[in-house]
Enzyme design. Sequence first.
Site, PDB file in Angstrom:
ATOM      1  N   SER A 174       3.491   3.433  -7.006  1.00 18.10           N
ATOM      2  CA  SER A 174       4.394   3.930  -5.976  1.00 18.10           C
ATOM      3  C   SER A 174       3.937   3.333  -4.653  1.00 18.10           C
ATOM      4  CB  SER A 174       4.374   5.455  -5.967  1.00 18.10           C
ATOM      5  OG  SER A 174       5.252   5.953  -4.992  1.00 18.10           O
ATOM      6  N   TYR A 204      13.900   2.143  -0.339  1.00 15.08           N
ATOM      7  CA  TYR A 204      12.566   1.930  -0.948  1.00 15.08           C
ATOM      8  C   TYR A 204      11.878   3.281  -1.170  1.00 15.08           C
ATOM      9  CZ  TYR A 204       7.799  -0.050  -1.444  1.00 15.08           C
ATOM     10  OH  TYR A 204       6.534  -0.404  -1.879  1.00 15.08           O
ATOM     11  N   LYS A 208      10.470   4.899  -4.706  1.00 17.39           N
ATOM     12  CA  LYS A 208       9.046   5.181  -4.898  1.00 17.39           C
ATOM     13  C   LYS A 208       8.787   6.688  -5.075  1.00 17.39           C
ATOM     14  CE  LYS A 208       7.435   1.000  -4.901  1.00 17.39           C
ATOM     15  NZ  LYS A 208       6.835   0.427  -6.117  1.00 17.39           N
TER      16      LYS A 208
HETATM   17  N1  LIG Z   1       1.682  -4.808  -0.685  1.00 18.02           N
HETATM   18  C1  LIG Z   1       1.612  -3.572  -0.197  1.00 18.02           C
HETATM   19  O1  LIG Z   1       1.209  -3.345   0.964  1.00 18.02           O
HETATM   20  C2  LIG Z   1       2.001  -2.391  -1.038  1.00 18.02           C
HETATM   21  C3  LIG Z   1       1.937  -1.116  -0.485  1.00 18.02           C
HETATM   22  C4  LIG Z   1       2.287  -0.017  -1.256  1.00 18.02           C
HETATM   23  C5  LIG Z   1       2.709  -0.192  -2.563  1.00 18.02           C
HETATM   24  N2  LIG Z   1       2.767  -1.456  -3.087  1.00 18.02           N
HETATM   25  C6  LIG Z   1       3.248  -1.578  -4.470  1.00 18.02           C
HETATM   26  O2  LIG Z   1       2.348  -2.382  -5.226  1.00 18.02           O
HETATM   27  C7  LIG Z   1       3.081  -3.065  -6.261  1.00 18.02           C
HETATM   28  C8  LIG Z   1       2.727  -4.538  -6.264  1.00 18.02           C
HETATM   29  O3  LIG Z   1       3.158  -5.102  -5.040  1.00 18.02           O
HETATM   30  P1  LIG Z   1       2.571  -6.455  -4.430  1.00 18.02           P
HETATM   31  O4  LIG Z   1       2.288  -6.171  -3.016  1.00 18.02           O
HETATM   32  O5  LIG Z   1       1.513  -7.007  -5.298  1.00 18.02           O
HETATM   33  O6  LIG Z   1       3.903  -7.348  -4.453  1.00 18.02           O
HETATM   34  P2  LIG Z   1       4.268  -8.809  -4.989  1.00 18.02           P
HETATM   35  O7  LIG Z   1       3.149  -9.773  -4.786  1.00 18.02           O
HETATM   36  O8  LIG Z   1       5.581  -9.137  -4.391  1.00 18.02           O
HETATM   37  O9  LIG Z   1       4.445  -8.559  -6.550  1.00 18.02           O
HETATM   38  C9  LIG Z   1       5.608  -7.974  -7.045  1.00 18.02           C
HETATM   39  C10 LIG Z   1       5.810  -8.448  -8.470  1.00 18.02           C
HETATM   40  O10 LIG Z   1       7.033  -7.859  -8.932  1.00 18.02           O
HETATM   41  C11 LIG Z   1       7.775  -8.860  -9.605  1.00 18.02           C
HETATM   42  N3  LIG Z   1       9.199  -8.586  -9.601  1.00 18.02           N
HETATM   43  C12 LIG Z   1      10.018  -8.385  -8.545  1.00 18.02           C
HETATM   44  N4  LIG Z   1      11.290  -8.254  -8.960  1.00 18.02           N
HETATM   45  C13 LIG Z   1      11.274  -8.368 -10.307  1.00 18.02           C
HETATM   46  C14 LIG Z   1      12.269  -8.338 -11.320  1.00 18.02           C
HETATM   47  N5  LIG Z   1      13.563  -8.178 -11.045  1.00 18.02           N
HETATM   48  N6  LIG Z   1      11.883  -8.482 -12.602  1.00 18.02           N
HETATM   49  C15 LIG Z   1      10.592  -8.668 -12.924  1.00 18.02           C
HETATM   50  N7  LIG Z   1       9.600  -8.730 -12.020  1.00 18.02           N
HETATM   51  C16 LIG Z   1       9.949  -8.578 -10.727  1.00 18.02           C
HETATM   52  C17 LIG Z   1       7.483 -10.126  -8.811  1.00 18.02           C
HETATM   53  O11 LIG Z   1       7.846 -11.236  -9.607  1.00 18.02           O
HETATM   54  P3  LIG Z   1       8.176 -12.696  -8.945  1.00 18.02           P
HETATM   55  O12 LIG Z   1       6.863 -13.314  -8.644  1.00 18.02           O
HETATM   56  O13 LIG Z   1       8.944 -13.378 -10.030  1.00 18.02           O
HETATM   57  O14 LIG Z   1       8.987 -12.415  -7.715  1.00 18.02           O
HETATM   58  C18 LIG Z   1       5.987  -9.973  -8.582  1.00 18.02           C
HETATM   59  O15 LIG Z   1       5.277 -10.436  -9.704  1.00 18.02           O
HETATM   60  C19 LIG Z   1       4.562  -2.773  -5.992  1.00 18.02           C
HETATM   61  O16 LIG Z   1       4.978  -1.717  -6.825  1.00 18.02           O
HETATM   62  C20 LIG Z   1       4.579  -2.319  -4.541  1.00 18.02           C
HETATM   63  O17 LIG Z   1       5.665  -1.478  -4.244  1.00 18.02           O
HETATM   64  C21 LIG Z   1       2.426  -2.548  -2.365  1.00 18.02           C
END
Ligand SMILES: NC(=O)c1ccc[n+]([C@@H]2O[C@H](COP(=O)([O-])OP(=O)(O)OC[C@H]3O[C@@H](n4cnc5c(N)ncnc54)[C@H](OP(=O)(O)O)[C@@H]3O)[C@@H](O)[C@H]2O)c1
Length: 332
Positions: A174, A204, A208
Amino acid sequence: MVRFDPDTLPYYNPEFERKVAIVTGGNSGIGWYTVLHLYMHGFTVYIFGRNSNRVNKATNEITTEAKRRYISLNAKIKKDGTPNIENRYMGNINYIHADLADLKSVEHACKKFIKLEHQLDVLINNAAVMALPYEITKDGFELQMQTDYISHFLLTMRLLPLLKRTNGRLINLSSLGHILELWYWPMNQTWNFKPNMIFTWFRYAMAKTALIQFTKMISIKNPDILCLSIHPGLMMNTNLFSYWTRLPIVGIFFWALFQIVSYFFGVSNEEGSLATIRCALSEDLCYESDNGKYFSTGGVESRPSYVANNLDDAASTWIWTIHQLRDRGFEI
Ligand SMILES: NC(=O)c1ccc[n+]([C@@H]2O[C@H](COP(=O)([O-])OP(=O)(O)OC[C@H]3O[C@@H](n4cnc5c(N)ncnc54)[C@H](OP(=O)(O)O)[C@@H]3O)[C@@H](O)[C@H]2O)c1
């Protein structure tokens, strides 16, 4: 900012104790490090991703990085003779195509996995999109709601029998952003209003919040699996922010803003993966007392918003989701 050492978590020898995990979106950001640590702990990891090139590239990078860490650890041990790494075996990494914006693709991916595996020890619903412009998927859902929540709901329910067979763990990524849902919004509220820059965050937050509610509901219905949700931390350099940083002209402003936020409040992508890794592997977590809980950065137990915590709202979200999936031909 590292709150615990992943080295303290159990290592498995795949020859004697096979462990299987799925990480959705394991090819980038914190998912990349999640796969790395699971692989280094001996897991057979399946990356559910939408782009084979990106997943294959990530797989090569992860295996190379694991080898590099192993060699440098070996060298360190030879020098100061400390810990024993004889019990460490690498697992392996596989790819299954799953586009979360397409329910049929999710269903197909689950069928493929079930043909290949009889067990699932850890399911990590990690993939997401964030703060994108308003868009409806071909299944008729708002894009963030489907990618981040509904597709993960379907995926989990399809793989539940395999998770139950191993008394496995379910981890839903989340976000602290869920707190923007200040009171329970009807699930068919799509916030299709302008300016997008504001209302996209409401969309969003809804997705979440729904993930946390889903975690609570499934933990109550299935006490034999450990279900946890997570806010991993703020990692401003993942692809999650790329829509904003790639905008013409103003993209530079957003990039600078994110760097400032990252400097004061951010953690690295690897630190961001630690909450997931702890929840996936720690033997300290208990099915009886920890089920349904919410953890934040580094794997510290935390409390989600009032709305996410409310069981009546969680039940409403659950029923809404089952009906929506049924209307589209996906019986749960
Ligand atoms: N970064 C932050 O500050 C933060 C904060 C709070 C929560 N989160 C949560 O942590 C998790 C990971 O985020 P992250 O920051 O590591 O983001 P990220 O680098 O953008 O990774 C997201 C992943 O989701 C995949 N994805 C997106 N749309 C998709 C689809 N339609 N089908 C299959 N795969 C899909 C992307 O694939 P592609 O490479 O093909 O696009 C990528 O591998 C998420 O749930 C995010 O909400 C992140």
